[in-house]
Design a protein around this motif. Structure first.
Motif, short mmCIF file in Angstrom:
data_model
loop_
_atom_site.label_atom_id
_atom_site.label_comp_id
_atom_site.label_asym_id
_atom_site.label_seq_id
_atom_site.Cartn_x
_atom_site.Cartn_y
_atom_site.Cartn_z
N PHE A 180 0.83 -1.20 0.00
CA PHE A 180 0.00 0.00 0.00
C PHE A 180 0.87 1.26 0.00
CE2 PHE A 180 -2.64 -3.37 1.60
CZ PHE A 180 -3.88 -3.11 1.06
N PHE A 181 2.02 1.21 0.70
CA PHE A 181 2.91 2.36 0.67
C PHE A 181 3.41 2.62 -0.75
CE2 PHE A 181 3.78 1.53 5.30
CZ PHE A 181 3.16 2.69 5.74
N PHE A 182 3.82 1.58 -1.45
CA PHE A 182 4.31 1.75 -2.81
C PHE A 182 3.19 2.22 -3.74
CE2 PHE A 182 7.65 -1.55 -1.64
CZ PHE A 182 8.63 -0.58 -1.47
N ARG A 183 2.00 1.68 -3.53
CA ARG A 183 0.87 2.11 -4.37
C ARG A 183 0.54 3.57 -4.12
NH1 ARG A 183 -5.14 0.84 -2.79
NH2 ARG A 183 -4.45 2.54 -1.44
N ASP A 184 0.71 4.01 -2.86
CA ASP A 184 0.33 5.37 -2.50
C ASP A 184 1.31 6.41 -3.04
OD1 ASP A 184 -1.71 6.79 -1.17
OD2 ASP A 184 -0.31 7.33 0.42
N THR A 185 2.43 5.98 -3.58
CA THR A 185 3.37 6.94 -4.15
C THR A 185 2.86 7.51 -5.46
OG1 THR A 185 4.60 5.14 -5.24
CG2 THR A 185 5.37 5.85 -3.07
N GLY A 186 1.80 6.93 -6.00
CA GLY A 186 1.19 7.51 -7.20
C GLY A 186 1.70 6.87 -8.48
N PRO A 187 1.31 7.41 -9.61
CA PRO A 187 1.71 6.85 -10.91
C PRO A 187 3.19 7.09 -11.17
CG PRO A 187 0.54 8.91 -11.22
CD PRO A 187 0.44 8.58 -9.76
N LEU A 188 3.69 6.44 -12.19
CA LEU A 188 5.09 6.64 -12.56
C LEU A 188 5.34 8.10 -12.90
CD1 LEU A 188 5.74 3.48 -14.75
CD2 LEU A 188 6.53 3.92 -12.43
N PRO A 189 6.46 8.64 -12.44
CA PRO A 189 6.69 10.08 -12.62
C PRO A 189 6.85 10.52 -14.07
CG PRO A 189 8.64 8.97 -11.73
CD PRO A 189 7.53 7.99 -11.68
N GLU A 190 7.19 9.63 -14.96
CA GLU A 190 7.36 10.04 -16.35
C GLU A 190 6.09 10.68 -16.88
OE1 GLU A 190 8.93 10.99 -19.82
OE2 GLU A 190 10.05 10.14 -18.17
N GLY A 191 4.94 10.15 -16.47
CA GLY A 191 3.69 10.75 -16.92
C GLY A 191 3.20 11.83 -15.99
N ALA A 192 3.37 11.62 -14.67
CA ALA A 192 2.80 12.55 -13.70
C ALA A 192 3.56 13.86 -13.65
CB ALA A 192 2.80 11.90 -12.32
N LEU A 193 4.88 13.83 -13.77
CA LEU A 193 5.67 15.04 -13.62
C LEU A 193 5.93 15.76 -14.94
CD1 LEU A 193 8.32 13.92 -10.96
CD2 LEU A 193 6.16 15.12 -10.62
N SER A 194 5.56 15.16 -16.04
CA SER A 194 5.75 15.83 -17.33
C SER A 194 4.61 16.79 -17.63
CB SER A 194 5.87 14.79 -18.45
OG SER A 194 4.70 13.99 -18.52
N ARG A 195 3.54 16.76 -16.80
CA ARG A 195 2.43 17.69 -16.98
C ARG A 195 2.19 18.42 -15.67
NH1 ARG A 195 0.80 12.90 -18.97
NH2 ARG A 195 -0.46 12.50 -17.10
N THR A 196 2.16 19.74 -15.72
CA THR A 196 1.90 20.54 -14.53
C THR A 196 0.67 21.42 -14.79
OG1 THR A 196 3.22 22.49 -15.12
CG2 THR A 196 4.41 20.61 -14.19
#
Length: 349
Positions: free
Chosen positions: A179-195
């Protein structure tokens, strides 16, 4: 008058006084070795002599392991049941609940193991002399027999209550990690490339708010910036703020690089505030050197070189936000960042 002559002192003959003196000195330097006192007498515990005490200790150990399992389930319940709503109180409640449940799980598991060892496991002292690293086949067979004997003495076969509760506690304990790993959210390549930035969004001061006039940004100054409509992010407000944070600075136009001139306005440039090492906020600006400094691990970015890393563990420059001005002179974004913001802990194309 005749004077009597005293006989000259003769050196002691070998085997007499000299030998005795040497022997005494040797005894003083090397006293007689003391005898081995052996092991102290064994003191039996209540569980060794009283079957009722042993059963009581067994139930206590099992209860501690059960409490550990309850704590582990509490971690999962806190993660699932206490969702963030972007308020400090809710985040604080969730963190405290997870921390208390994790304490219960770890504490009871550790205390149960210690109590088991102190009350039920064999505590006889033994002496093992050093020997060659690789023993003979007979010695190796004897070692295996000792291990089997130790397993029998531990009582796992005779104490199924302890064995089963221990297996349950150890089996449940790693589950919250999922659950901790799941709670870190989606892979950053997609999440951090859009603000939250996009074409037409105005630059506003952080945290007081208010759109920024290009004429108000003085040479050598630094302004902390957010999109002026960031509050509309709703439930994702904290995440969007973390990605959209920007530093605004003004340089002399003749000192700027081509890309900075193209993406800036009259010497004003905007760069992501999120360090590309571990995601800390880059908050220090050295006006004389035009260096941006991350206070967490001292990564240093040179504004004169398009925020290239000149010191520290970061491996990638800070992304630049393209900006322009509207008809009234207010600073406005031309687009989102052209690359992902934040730490570079994943592979990039």
């Amino acid at each position: 008058m005749t004077q009597e002559t005293q006989p000259a002192a003769q050196p002691p003959s070998p085997g007499h006084g000299t030998s005795t003196a040497v022997s005494t000195a040797t005894e003083e330097r090397h006293p007689e070795r003391f005898t081995d006192p052996g092991l102290p007498p064994h003191r039996h515990r209540m569980g060794d002599t009283d079957p009722r005490a042993a059963r009581r200790a067994e139930r206590q150990v099992a209860l501690l392991f059960v409490l550990s399992m309850i704590g582990t389930l509490g971690i999962i319940a806190a993660i699932i049941g206490l969702k963030y709503d972007n308020t400090f109180e809710r985040i604080s409640l969730s963190t405290k609940a997870i921390g208390l449940a994790m304490f219960l799980s770890l504490f009871c598991l550790g205390v149960g193991a210690v109590h088991w060892a102190k009350t039920l496991l064999p505590d006889d002292e033994r002496i093992d002399y050093r020997h060659r690293q690789r023993g003979t086949d007979a010695e190796r067979a004897k070692a295996v027999a000792i291990l089997k004997e130790g397993a029998d003495e531990a009582g796992l076969g005779r104490r199924p209550l302890i064995r089963n509760t221990l297996i349950g506690a150890l089996a449940l304990f790693p589950i919250p990690a999922v659950f901790f790993f799941r709670d870190t959210g989606p892979l950053p390549e997609g999440a951090l490339s859009r603000t939250w930035w996009e074409e037409g969004k105005y630059l506003a001061k952080d945290p007081e708010g208010g759109r920024i006039l290009a004429a108000d940004v003085s040479l050598g100054s630094v302004v902390h910036v957010m999109p002026d409509d960031i509050d509309e992010a709703g439930e994702d407000l904290l995440a969007e703020k973390g990605k959209a944070a920007v530093l605004l600075m003004r340089l002399k136009p003749e000192e700027m690089l081509d890309k900075q001139n193209e993406w800036g306005v009259d010497g004003i440039v905007a760069y992501s505030k999120i360090c590309t090492h571990m995601g800390c906020p880059v908050a220090l600006y050295e006006q004389n050197t035009h260096h941006l400094l991350c206070p967490c691990h001292q990564s240093t970015f040179d504004l004169d070189q398009d925020c290239k890393v000149v010191f520290g563990p970061a491996k990638r420059p800070l992304p630049q936000l393209p900006i322009t001005v509207d008809a009234e002179g207010y600073l406005v974004a031309r687009s989102d960042f052209h690359e992902a913001v934040g730490p570079s802990f994943w592979e990039r194309g």
